[in-house]
Design a protein around this motif. Sequence first.
Motif, PDB file in Angstrom:
ATOM      1  N   UNK A   1       4.426   0.239  -7.755  1.00  0.00           N
ATOM      2  CA  UNK A   1       3.490   0.589  -6.700  1.00  0.00           C
ATOM      3  C   UNK A   1       4.200   0.558  -5.355  1.00  0.00           C
ATOM      4  N   UNK A   2       4.010   1.610  -4.569  1.00  0.00           N
ATOM      5  CA  UNK A   2       4.525   1.662  -3.210  1.00  0.00           C
ATOM      6  C   UNK A   2       3.348   1.664  -2.237  1.00  0.00           C
ATOM      7  N   UNK A   3       3.386   0.720  -1.298  1.00  0.00           N
ATOM      8  CA  UNK A   3       2.347   0.622  -0.269  1.00  0.00           C
ATOM      9  C   UNK A   3       2.858   1.314   0.985  1.00  0.00           C
ATOM     10  N   UNK A   4       2.164   2.367   1.415  1.00  0.00           N
ATOM     11  CA  UNK A   4       2.565   3.153   2.581  1.00  0.00           C
ATOM     12  C   UNK A   4       1.554   2.989   3.703  1.00  0.00           C
ATOM     13  N   UNK A   5       2.041   3.198   4.927  1.00  0.00           N
ATOM     14  CA  UNK A   5       1.163   3.169   6.084  1.00  0.00           C
ATOM     15  C   UNK A   5       1.946   2.879   7.339  1.00  0.00           C
ATOM     16  N   UNK A   6       1.384   3.228   8.506  1.00  0.00           N
ATOM     17  CA  UNK A   6       2.082   2.968   9.767  1.00  0.00           C
ATOM     18  C   UNK A   6       2.152   1.475  10.074  1.00  0.00           C
ATOM     19  N   UNK A   7       2.979   1.127  11.030  1.00  0.00           N
ATOM     20  CA  UNK A   7       3.050  -0.266  11.465  1.00  0.00           C
ATOM     21  C   UNK A   7       1.675  -0.736  11.918  1.00  0.00           C
ATOM     22  N   UNK A   8       1.321  -1.956  11.487  1.00  0.00           N
ATOM     23  CA  UNK A   8       0.030  -2.511  11.869  1.00  0.00           C
ATOM     24  C   UNK A   8      -1.116  -2.131  10.964  1.00  0.00           C
ATOM     25  N   UNK A   9      -0.832  -1.372   9.909  1.00  0.00           N
ATOM     26  CA  UNK A   9      -1.906  -0.930   9.012  1.00  0.00           C
ATOM     27  C   UNK A   9      -2.280  -1.981   7.971  1.00  0.00           C
ATOM     28  N   UNK A  10      -1.483  -3.060   7.877  1.00  0.00           N
ATOM     29  CA  UNK A  10      -1.846  -4.149   6.963  1.00  0.00           C
ATOM     30  C   UNK A  10      -1.018  -4.218   5.697  1.00  0.00           C
ATOM     31  N   UNK A  11       0.136  -3.557   5.678  1.00  0.00           N
ATOM     32  CA  UNK A  11       0.944  -3.537   4.452  1.00  0.00           C
ATOM     33  C   UNK A  11       1.398  -4.946   4.051  1.00  0.00           C
ATOM     34  N   UNK A  12       1.971  -5.668   4.998  1.00  0.00           N
ATOM     35  CA  UNK A  12       2.433  -7.028   4.694  1.00  0.00           C
ATOM     36  C   UNK A  12       1.264  -7.932   4.350  1.00  0.00           C
ATOM     37  N   UNK A  13       0.165  -7.772   5.071  1.00  0.00           N
ATOM     38  CA  UNK A  13      -1.032  -8.574   4.779  1.00  0.00           C
ATOM     39  C   UNK A  13      -1.514  -8.330   3.352  1.00  0.00           C
ATOM     40  N   UNK A  14      -1.533  -7.065   2.940  1.00  0.00           N
ATOM     41  CA  UNK A  14      -1.965  -6.748   1.574  1.00  0.00           C
ATOM     42  C   UNK A  14      -1.044  -7.407   0.552  1.00  0.00           C
TER      43      UNK A  14
END
Length: 206
Positions: A33-46
Amino acid sequence: MALCLEARQLGCERDDRWLFEGLDIDVKGGDIWRVDGPNGSGKTTLLKILAGQLADYSGTLRWQGNPLHRARAHFAANLLYLGHAPGVSAGLTPLENLAWYQALHGERGSEAQREAALSTMGLEGLEDVPAGRLSAGQQRRVALARLSLTPRALWILDEPFTAIDHAGVAALETQIAAHAQAGGAVVMTTHHTLNIAHPLCHIALG
């Protein structure tokens, strides 16, 4: 039961703003699984939520069919989580860092095993150099050596390709693909364009 981390209607709110909400995810053996999104979108939080590092979220998490809070010990025994920071002690050598990590998790291992894990990441000759004297990429590779040192079914990796060179990137891509092909699962964030001969699943945030 086959490896499975199940998220239902997962959401996280910060400062009166939803980083994400309503996520349904099934991480199974063989998945990358690859989690994509701009900075601040919550990737690390997820990733931290999926790894059981954060409890401030809505929705449910289940491991092998059981609520995560009831299966935490079994989940932890099958999880290898590497955060955005390498988590390497500058005052310890690479060998000592790996020994400390194993001791922290109640694991036993030989120095030969730790040397082999470092060799896998191209760190031959640097085993006894204080980690504080290594480059950022070399420190990252010390952390990544845990992937081959400690077998875990589920890898959750936050930006694992950060600061490593082309050879290290290729070696890590091969390792990730081999882990999935052997029945393990990987969830990761990365800005790197992956070159992995294995189907990818995507989570898009933001």
